[in-house]
Enzyme design. Structure first.
Site, mmCIF file in Angstrom:
data_model
loop_
_atom_site.group_PDB
_atom_site.id
_atom_site.type_symbol
_atom_site.label_atom_id
_atom_site.label_comp_id
_atom_site.label_asym_id
_atom_site.label_seq_id
_atom_site.Cartn_x
_atom_site.Cartn_y
_atom_site.Cartn_z
ATOM 1 N N ASP A 48 1.032 -1.260 0.003
ATOM 2 C CA ASP A 48 0.007 0.101 0.096
ATOM 3 C C ASP A 48 0.740 1.301 -0.115
ATOM 4 O O ASP A 48 2.035 1.095 0.589
ATOM 5 C CB ASP A 48 -0.872 0.149 1.243
ATOM 6 C CG ASP A 48 -2.024 -1.043 1.302
ATOM 7 O OD1 ASP A 48 -2.036 -1.628 0.002
ATOM 8 O OD2 ASP A 48 -2.604 -1.441 2.145
ATOM 9 N N TYR A 76 6.347 -8.325 8.533
ATOM 10 C CA TYR A 76 5.819 -6.971 8.726
ATOM 11 C C TYR A 76 5.955 -6.543 10.139
ATOM 12 O O TYR A 76 6.021 -7.450 11.077
ATOM 13 C CB TYR A 76 4.268 -6.840 8.442
ATOM 14 C CG TYR A 76 3.944 -7.023 7.027
ATOM 15 C CD1 TYR A 76 3.903 -6.221 5.935
ATOM 16 C CD2 TYR A 76 3.417 -8.332 6.754
ATOM 17 C CE1 TYR A 76 3.588 -6.432 4.801
ATOM 18 C CE2 TYR A 76 3.062 -8.691 5.661
ATOM 19 C CZ TYR A 76 3.173 -7.816 4.406
ATOM 20 O OH TYR A 76 2.821 -8.389 3.529
ATOM 21 N N ASP A 90 -6.700 1.882 7.500
ATOM 22 C CA ASP A 90 -5.420 2.485 7.804
ATOM 23 C C ASP A 90 -5.686 4.070 7.793
ATOM 24 O O ASP A 90 -6.708 4.547 7.815
ATOM 25 C CB ASP A 90 -4.286 2.126 6.799
ATOM 26 C CG ASP A 90 -4.804 2.721 5.223
ATOM 27 O OD1 ASP A 90 -5.377 3.490 5.267
ATOM 28 O OD2 ASP A 90 -4.274 1.890 4.375
ATOM 29 N N ARG A 181 -4.052 -4.974 7.437
ATOM 30 C CA ARG A 181 -5.163 -4.050 7.829
ATOM 31 C C ARG A 181 -6.285 -4.612 8.391
ATOM 32 O O ARG A 181 -6.716 -4.321 9.622
ATOM 33 C CB ARG A 181 -5.658 -3.069 6.729
ATOM 34 C CG ARG A 181 -4.664 -1.861 6.247
ATOM 35 C CD ARG A 181 -5.005 -1.219 4.934
ATOM 36 N NE ARG A 181 -5.013 -2.322 3.697
ATOM 37 C CZ ARG A 181 -5.912 -2.305 2.651
ATOM 38 N NH1 ARG A 181 -7.068 -1.351 3.087
ATOM 39 N NH2 ARG A 181 -5.788 -2.927 1.793
#
Length: 304
Positions: A48, A76, A90, A181
């Protein structure tokens, strides 16, 4: 006659690119492709615009292994904020709900345990998943929401690094197709207050980690020495496939493999994918072991 279009350099290898926040993965890909003047390039799974970090970019023949990296596990580091739900999950999305936060660290740790291992996720509307031929994010931008089928993903590791209410930070290692997310949102719902992602950084893709990443500023600052410094940042194609065993072929076997024929190789594995080499060092491509034990070529690198 018109001018012949410049096709770019025939350069092969994998760059571990550190994508900055605010740039799409495709824009990052074009930056790198233009910088290397590469004839062909592809990335290995979108990040993203809000996210930063590891985006392996495959140049030339390396695009033939990009699908294997797309299917690989990812790692991550994510910072989440409790008490707010946003339209996109987000910080880029509009806040659509706020709730009070009373969560303690012990409560958060207890909830995290529910999300380790196999879990079901519903893909977010702001995603590239297709519905009747259209990307979900395009429908979401029109204010539409459609039903999505849950999908199983596996959270291999979920480690709490920091908790300072209303924010907390996690390390996540997961299978392909995991939406961090959505993970943050689901954790927030399990705590009864909602949550969204405020910062996300990818630290690992398959065999690669963040240690040897290059930023666009570092690449642009390299000496202009006919691409030697740039090319030195590239990893060999076969480093994307380190989880597979090697098979070394003699010259005769390598000849037949290049013709698309399966060959019998002494002491080869009995099943699965393999990396094929001519001799010790010349990487030929990817192969699979057939039921009769022969090595069959599946994706070959073009001869240099």
């Amino acid at each position: 006659m018109g001018r012949r279009r410049y096709k770019g350099r025939n350069i092969n290898g994998i760059l571990l690119f550190d994508k900055p926040v605010g740039v799409t993965s495709n824009a990052a890909l074009q930056q790198v492709k233009d910088l290397y003047r590469a004839s062909k390039a592809g990335h290995t799974g979108s990040l993203d615009p809000l996210a930063s970090g590891l985006l392996p970019i495959c140049l030339g023949e390396a695009t033939k292994v990009s699908g294997f990296l797309l299917d690989a596990d990812k790692s991550y580091r994510v910072r989440c904020r409790l008490g707010e739900r946003t339209a996109s999950g987000d910080a880029e999305g509009e806040v659509i709900e706020t709730r009070p936060v009373t969560t303690t660290q012990d409560e958060l740790e207890a909830v995290l345990e529910r999300f380790r291992g196999p879990i079901m996720q519903i893909p977010p509307m702001y995603s590239a998943v297709k519905h009747e031929g259209q990307r979900l994010y395009k429908l979401a931008r029109k204010g539409l929401e459609v039903e999505r089928e849950p999908r199983e993903v596996i959270i291999h590791e979920l480690t709490l690094l920091d908790f300072a209410s209303p924010e907390f930070e996690l390390d996540v290692r997961c299978t392909k197709g995991t939406y961090v997310r959505t993970l943050a949102e689901d954790i927030g719902e399990a705590l009864g207050c909602g949550a969204h992602v405020v910062a996300l950084r990818r630290l690992g893709v398959g065999p690669y980690d963040a240690e040897n990443m290059s930023t666009i500023e570092e690449l642009e600052a390299l000496p202009h020495d006919h691409f030697q410094s740039l090319d030195s940042r590239l990893l060999p194609i076969e480093t994307a496939l380190t989880q597979w065993p090697d098979v070394q072929l003699n010259n005769d076997s390598a000849f037949y493999v290049r013709q698309g024929q399966a060959v019998l190789v002494p002491n080869a594995p009995t099943s699965g994918w393999v990396r094929m080499y001519e001799g010790r060092d010349r990487f030929l491509g990817m192969g699979q072991i057939l039921d009769d034990g022969r090595v069959a070529p599946k994706r070959l690198m073009s001869a240099n």
